[in-house]
Design a protein around this motif. Structure first.
Motif, PDB file in Angstrom:
ATOM      1  N   MET A   1       0.840  -1.175   0.000  1.00 60.27           N
ATOM      2  CA  MET A   1       0.000   0.000   0.000  1.00 60.27           C
ATOM      3  C   MET A   1       0.883   1.236   0.000  1.00 60.27           C
ATOM      4  O   MET A   1       1.770   1.368   0.844  1.00 60.27           O
ATOM      5  N   PRO A   2       0.700   2.128  -0.924  1.00 61.13           N
ATOM      6  CA  PRO A   2       1.562   3.313  -0.982  1.00 61.13           C
ATOM      7  C   PRO A   2       1.256   4.290   0.146  1.00 61.13           C
ATOM      8  O   PRO A   2       0.166   4.344   0.676  1.00 61.13           O
ATOM      9  N   VAL A   3       2.289   5.060   0.505  1.00 64.22           N
ATOM     10  CA  VAL A   3       2.162   6.082   1.539  1.00 64.22           C
ATOM     11  C   VAL A   3       1.809   7.395   0.856  1.00 64.22           C
ATOM     12  O   VAL A   3       2.504   7.810  -0.080  1.00 64.22           O
ATOM     13  N   PRO A   4       0.755   8.054   1.307  1.00 64.31           N
ATOM     14  CA  PRO A   4       0.417   9.333   0.673  1.00 64.31           C
ATOM     15  C   PRO A   4       1.469  10.392   1.009  1.00 64.31           C
ATOM     16  O   PRO A   4       1.955  10.490   2.130  1.00 64.31           O
ATOM     17  N   PHE A   5       1.844  11.157   0.030  1.00 63.78           N
ATOM     18  CA  PHE A   5       2.904  12.146   0.219  1.00 63.78           C
ATOM     19  C   PHE A   5       2.474  13.258   1.161  1.00 63.78           C
ATOM     20  O   PHE A   5       3.318  13.930   1.738  1.00 63.78           O
ATOM     21  N   GLU A   6       1.182  13.459   1.355  1.00 60.88           N
ATOM     22  CA  GLU A   6       0.732  14.508   2.257  1.00 60.88           C
ATOM     23  C   GLU A   6       1.163  14.234   3.698  1.00 60.88           C
ATOM     24  O   GLU A   6       1.372  15.140   4.479  1.00 60.88           O
ATOM     25  N   GLY A   7       1.299  12.985   4.043  1.00 56.49           N
ATOM     26  CA  GLY A   7       1.730  12.624   5.397  1.00 56.49           C
ATOM     27  C   GLY A   7       3.223  12.829   5.617  1.00 56.49           C
ATOM     28  O   GLY A   7       3.679  12.949   6.757  1.00 56.49           O
ATOM     29  N   LEU A   8       4.007  12.878   4.544  1.00 61.01           N
ATOM     30  CA  LEU A   8       5.461  13.046   4.682  1.00 61.01           C
ATOM     31  C   LEU A   8       5.873  14.512   4.756  1.00 61.01           C
ATOM     32  O   LEU A   8       6.976  14.815   5.227  1.00 61.01           O
TER      33      LEU A   8
END
Length: 110
Positions: free
Chosen positions: A1-8
């Motif tokens: 499952m990819p990590v959303p870039f908004e969380g990084l």
């Protein structure tokens, strides 16, 4: 499952500001120390030589190559003022000057 870039994005911002703060403190310590790195593991001899250098030059890290000491070196007297510090006597000389200014009224920044 990819990590959303908004969380990084917040983590990148926090990492950048921690790095900026760390390098800023390191730069201020370096500047306040006469453009020299901190001294560690000092013994009694080092403290005596730092005191002698302070008498000769007016700075704790300054050194001079003059063969003859100034006239004031003969009659100089040091009064040791001790106070509690959580930094194990490794503190900024600027901080020490501000402390003396606030507590003792000695605002000499020369």
């Amino acid at each position: 499952m990819p990590v959303p870039f908004e969380g990084l994005i917040p983590y990148a911002i926090m990492t950048a500001f921690y790095g900026l703060a760390g390098h800023g403190v390191q730069y201020i310590r370096y500047w306040d120390n006469g453009w020299k790195n901190d001294r560690y593991f000092l013994d009694q001899w080092d403290h005596k030589m730092m005191q002698r250098d302070f008498y000769l030059t007016g700075t704790h890290r300054g050194q001079t190559s003059e063969p003859i000491a100034p006239e004031s070196f003969k009659t100089i007297e040091s009064i040791e003022q001790r106070y509690y510090t959580p930094y194990r006597n490794q503190f900024f000389s600027l901080r020490d000057r501000l402390f003396r200014g606030y507590v003792f009224g000695d605002w000499n920044f020369s």
